[in-house]
Design a protein around this motif. Sequence first.
Motif, short mmCIF file in Angstrom:
data_model
loop_
_atom_site.label_atom_id
_atom_site.label_comp_id
_atom_site.label_asym_id
_atom_site.label_seq_id
_atom_site.Cartn_x
_atom_site.Cartn_y
_atom_site.Cartn_z
N SER A 55 0.35 -1.15 0.15
CA SER A 55 0.27 0.07 -0.01
C SER A 55 0.94 1.32 -0.34
N VAL A 56 1.76 1.23 -1.11
CA VAL A 56 2.22 2.47 -0.97
C VAL A 56 1.73 4.12 -1.16
N SER A 57 2.59 4.94 -1.00
CA SER A 57 2.38 6.57 -1.45
C SER A 57 3.54 7.12 -2.11
N ALA A 58 3.33 8.47 -2.13
CA ALA A 58 4.29 8.70 -1.98
C ALA A 58 5.17 9.58 -0.86
N ALA A 59 4.97 9.32 0.26
CA ALA A 59 5.94 9.22 0.98
C ALA A 59 6.74 8.62 0.90
N ASP A 60 6.62 7.19 -0.09
CA ASP A 60 7.40 6.16 1.06
C ASP A 60 8.23 6.24 -0.22
N THR A 61 8.61 7.39 -1.50
CA THR A 61 9.05 7.10 -2.69
C THR A 61 10.93 7.57 -1.22
N SER A 100 26.56 -7.59 14.50
CA SER A 100 27.20 -8.91 14.80
C SER A 100 25.90 -9.62 15.06
N GLY A 101 25.66 -10.45 15.78
CA GLY A 101 24.08 -10.94 15.63
C GLY A 101 23.61 -10.58 17.09
N TRP A 102 23.85 -9.16 17.20
CA TRP A 102 22.92 -9.06 18.35
C TRP A 102 22.05 -7.73 17.59
N THR A 103 20.64 -7.53 17.84
CA THR A 103 19.71 -6.67 17.75
C THR A 103 20.95 -5.70 18.36
N THR A 104 21.26 -5.36 19.39
CA THR A 104 21.69 -3.67 19.66
C THR A 104 23.05 -3.99 19.32
N SER A 105 23.22 -3.60 17.58
CA SER A 105 24.21 -3.52 17.61
C SER A 105 24.11 -2.70 15.67
N PRO A 106 24.97 -1.47 15.56
CA PRO A 106 25.29 -0.45 14.31
C PRO A 106 24.90 -1.10 12.77
N PHE A 107 25.38 -0.83 11.76
CA PHE A 107 25.70 -1.18 10.73
C PHE A 107 26.40 -1.23 9.91
N ASP A 108 27.27 -2.41 9.89
CA ASP A 108 29.10 -2.47 9.29
C ASP A 108 29.21 -2.11 7.67
N TYR A 109 28.51 -3.07 7.03
CA TYR A 109 28.39 -3.08 5.70
C TYR A 109 26.94 -2.33 4.83
N TRP A 110 26.87 -1.51 3.52
CA TRP A 110 26.07 -1.27 3.37
C TRP A 110 26.14 -1.02 1.87
N GLY A 111 24.42 -1.83 1.22
CA GLY A 111 25.09 -1.40 -0.06
C GLY A 111 24.95 -0.17 -0.80
N GLN A 112 25.25 -0.26 -1.85
CA GLN A 112 25.05 1.21 -2.57
C GLN A 112 23.55 1.97 -2.68
N GLY A 113 22.45 1.55 -2.77
CA GLY A 113 20.79 2.24 -2.28
C GLY A 113 21.08 2.50 -4.10
N THR A 114 19.31 2.25 -3.82
CA THR A 114 18.22 2.45 -5.00
C THR A 114 17.25 3.39 -4.81
N LEU A 115 16.95 3.54 -5.40
CA LEU A 115 15.53 4.67 -5.70
C LEU A 115 14.24 4.27 -6.16
N VAL A 116 13.78 4.69 -5.25
CA VAL A 116 12.40 3.78 -5.74
C VAL A 116 10.85 4.78 -5.39
N THR A 117 10.83 5.35 -6.88
CA THR A 117 9.66 6.49 -7.28
C THR A 117 8.13 5.85 -6.87
N VAL A 118 7.57 6.30 -5.99
CA VAL A 118 5.98 6.16 -6.11
C VAL A 118 5.50 7.01 -6.68
N SER A 119 4.75 6.78 -8.12
CA SER A 119 3.65 7.74 -8.97
C SER A 119 3.02 7.27 -10.08
N SER A 120 2.15 7.25 -10.68
CA SER A 120 1.12 6.92 -11.03
C SER A 120 1.61 7.19 -12.68
#
Lengths: 107, 121
Positions: free
Chosen positions: B85-91, B101-121
Amino acid sequence: EIVLTQSPGTLSLSPGERATLSCRASQSVSNSYVAWYQQKSGQAPRLLVYGPSARATGIPNRFSGSGSGTDFTLTISRLEPEDSAVYYCQQYDTSATFGPGTKVEVK
Amino acid sequence: QVQLQESGPGLVKPSETLSLTCTVSGYSISSGYYWGWIRQPPGSGLEWIGIIYHTGNTHYNPSLKSRVTLSLDTSKNQFSLKLTSVSAADTAVYYCARLSSGWTTSPFDYWGQGTLVTVSS
């Protein structure tokens, strides 16, 4: 939800100067589960320091983190032009949230 | 060296479902760690979406929980995000990342480059 506030919004400094970035939490962050990320234009964020003073792999010792409770600080000593970026703090104690960021301009 | 790469449609129509996949190389996701998604609307800050453990255990942002599902495909070494149920706010630029680490109390150490998703008709 723990809300993070960062100050200042923008910091303009010269190479060689020291930058002090602040991150304040709406409630105490257990075990100082706070991290700092650097994001350059068009790039993904990069982990700098966490927990709150451990440096991530490959991060120069010019970057240091400190703090506890609700107040945390990222210090960049001896700024270099390549340090120009937006810096985000994150708490990963209760779920996870990010601050709005501080833009650092080095020129 | 751990590497992550997002893939999926760059354009989604309002009210439809956004689906993205993150392909991991350099590490088997079935071996451990939490894997997650973060998004960034254009010109704005970062929003944590959720994380999934190698066992399939998940944690979601409470504000998105009713619309988000994370899943794993260990045979392809991939994990996925579905947002309904996406809207423009999900762009936003959507990033996949790994907790340090294997604990939820951990920061993010490796990241992807990112992908832009645009919500529009």
